[in-house]
Design an enzyme around this catalytic site. Structure first.
Site, PDB file in Angstrom:
ATOM      1  N   LYS A  99       0.656  -1.203  -0.035  1.00 15.10           N
ATOM      2  CA  LYS A  99      -0.118  -0.067   0.043  1.00 15.10           C
ATOM      3  C   LYS A  99       0.993   1.199   0.015  1.00 15.10           C
ATOM      4  CE  LYS A  99      -4.429   0.647   0.198  1.00 15.10           C
ATOM      5  NZ  LYS A  99      -5.671   0.072  -0.380  1.00 15.10           N
ATOM      6  N   GLY A 236     -21.464   5.940  -4.303  1.00 11.33           N
ATOM      7  CA  GLY A 236     -20.220   6.224  -5.054  1.00 11.33           C
ATOM      8  C   GLY A 236     -19.852   4.991  -5.923  1.00 11.33           C
ATOM      9  N   ASN A 237     -18.729   4.614  -6.216  1.00 14.05           N
ATOM     10  CA  ASN A 237     -18.369   3.739  -7.269  1.00 14.05           C
ATOM     11  C   ASN A 237     -19.003   2.486  -6.992  1.00 14.05           C
ATOM     12  OD1 ASN A 237     -16.273   1.361  -7.927  1.00 14.05           O
ATOM     13  ND2 ASN A 237     -16.169   2.657  -9.734  1.00 14.05           N
ATOM     14  N   GLY A 239     -21.071   1.324  -4.156  1.00 16.31           N
ATOM     15  CA  GLY A 239     -22.187   1.313  -3.852  1.00 16.31           C
ATOM     16  C   GLY A 239     -23.255   1.511  -4.992  1.00 16.31           C
TER      17      GLY A 239
END
Ligand code: NAD
Length: 433
Positions: A99, A236-237, A239
């Site tokens: 990450k 958003g993307n 959901g």
């Protein structure tokens, strides 16, 4: 977050009979790169702080997104890198976990400044990433455009004339035909080496896993899809595509929300019309859309907290972490919870709900469609291929079904929660490698 990821790994390692040394090795990242780099912001040269943490690469190159946020810290990046090792192993991908993050509020930057920050960070991490070493991707506040700047900068660094170390192995590797530099970043724009199907992948993958779960539960869940009610937090993307694809599959979406609030349409709402309404009003609150009509007769406004507590069959938290916690867990009524956001249930809430017979599809499995399609993008770049969206979707579903079946089988055999089975399987795969 780091403490909770480490507690889970320690508990799972003990269950699997791993030695204290082996558990410690799983907790400690392989490498922590703390980077200081510069960018011109508001006319001044600023020194910025960033991270790239490479947790574990036993199963393949490190894989994980890059986050731009003022709250980025070493602990957070390490926790997210650790969870990426678990998620990639759960999904059966040939990847480890990593990450990255930059301590910055991108919302205060102009487009030019954002590009400079992105390029400068890419230059700083260039020596430690590569298509077979570490493959970053977008995360919070980063997107395909930022990936496009970063990969462009990375290719520049790797192809410019060496100035000091002419024996550097990554430069020698450039001569290898299979070393496709574009594959170093995923989540790129489609015209620049990105893959079709990535935008919808996380939502699509979540619905595929939900359907697989319901097929296994046929004896317990007697309803047909059209009678199964779903509430989705976040539009958003993740959901939006979850709700859209679930509706296409015949499920009844009765509630959605965004940061400004939500709507409850008991007879089932239209996701496409709700999106159109949100674009006009700036929020789903007030979008009581059924069929092609948005009318207050259809539904009622609800606060985000109320959405979580609705008497629905399936609850899909797809926005933020820790939204189901000790404060509201006793009021959660859904029988099935699909963790589409990362960490939407606290450990205590998870334990309470699992003890009370609720079925929870954990984030490491539920939202793994995203990293799975990132893998398919990387694969296409490495093999100089370009697939149709249909082929990408089919390959993703086949990989996710393999992951789900293995975890489901294990959870039945060992009488474990899906989450416990997923963590055990992941840790077994990593330690076996
Ligand atoms: P996004 O920014 O596109 O959407 C977030 C949504 O959450 C927005 O609709 C926003 O209005 C809503 N939201 C913000 N605050 C809220 C609040 N207080 N209450 C209710 N809704 C709120 O982000 P996304 O990409 O959809 O990611 C959502 C979650 O899924 C995050 O936890 C992310 O880490 C996780 N995730 C995303 C992907 C991916 O491919 N995008 C993959 C894996 C996991």
């Amino acid at each position: 977050m780091l403490e909770s990821a480490q507690t889970l790994i320690t508990k799972t390692g003990k269950n699997l009979g791993l030695s204290a040394g082996a558990i410690k090795r799983l907790l400690m990242p392989d490498a922590v790169h703390e980077l200081n780099f510069t960018a011109k912001i508001k006319g001044k040269t600023e020194v910025l702080q960033g991270f790239r943490i490479q947790h574990n690469n036993k199963l393949g190159p490190y894989k994980g997104g890059i986050r731009f946020h003022p709250g980025v810290s070493r602990e957070e990046v390490q926790a997210l890198a650790t969870l990426m090792s678990i998620k990639c192993a759960v999904a059966g991908l040939p990847y480890g976990g990593g990450k990255g993050g930059v301590v910055i509020d991108p919302k205060t930057l102009s487009a030019k400044e954002l590009e400079e920050v992105s390029r400068s960070y890419a230059r700083a991490i260039a020596p430690v990433i590569g298509p077979k070493v570490d493959v970053p991707a977008p995360d919070v506040n980063t997107n395909p455009t930022i990936m496009s700047w970063m990969v462009d900068e990375y290719v520049k660094v790797k192809t410019e004339k060496p100035t000091f170390d002419q024996t550097d192995s990554s430069r020698r590797n450039l001569k290898n035909k299979d070393n496709n530099l574009l594959a170093t970043f995923t989540g790129k724009p489609v015209g620049e080496g990105g893959t079709l199907g990535r935008t919808e992948a996380t939502g699509r993958g979540g619905v595929a896993i939900l359907k697989a779960l319901l097929a296994k539960m046929q004896t317990r869940m007697k309803k047909k899809p059209g009678e199964i009610t779903i509430a989705v937090q976040g539009f958003g993307n993740v959901g939006y595509y979850f709700a859209k694809i679930a509706e296409e599959e015949g499920f009844k979406i009765v509630a959605v929300s965004d940061s400004k609030g939500g709507v409850f349409v008991p007879a089932g709402l239209s996701v496409a019309t709700t999106l159109r309404c949100k674009k006009e009003k700036g929020s789903v609150a007030g979008c009581y859309c059924r069929g092609s009509v948005c009318d207050v007769k259809n539904g009622q406004p609800i606060a985000n907290e109320q959405l979580l507590e609705l008497p629905v069959d399936i609850l899909v938290p797809a926005a933020l972490e820790n939204v189901v916690n000790s404060g509201n867990v006793s009021r959660i009524k859904a029988g099935i919870i699909v963790e589409m956001a990362n960490g939407p249930l606290t450990e205590e809430a998870f334990a309470f709900l699992a003890k009370n017979g609720r079925i929870i599809i954990p984030d490491v499995l539920a939202n793994s469609g995203g990293v799975t399609v990132s893998y398919l993008e990387w694969y296409q770049n490495m093999h100089q291929e370009r697939w149709s969206e249909k082929k990408v979707n089919e390959r993703m579903e086949s990989l996710l079904m393999g992951a789900f079946s293995a975890i489901w089988q294990r959870s039945l055999e060992k009488k474990q929660s899906i989450k416990q089975a997923a963590f055990e399987l992941a840790i077994e795969r990593i330690t076996a490698a």
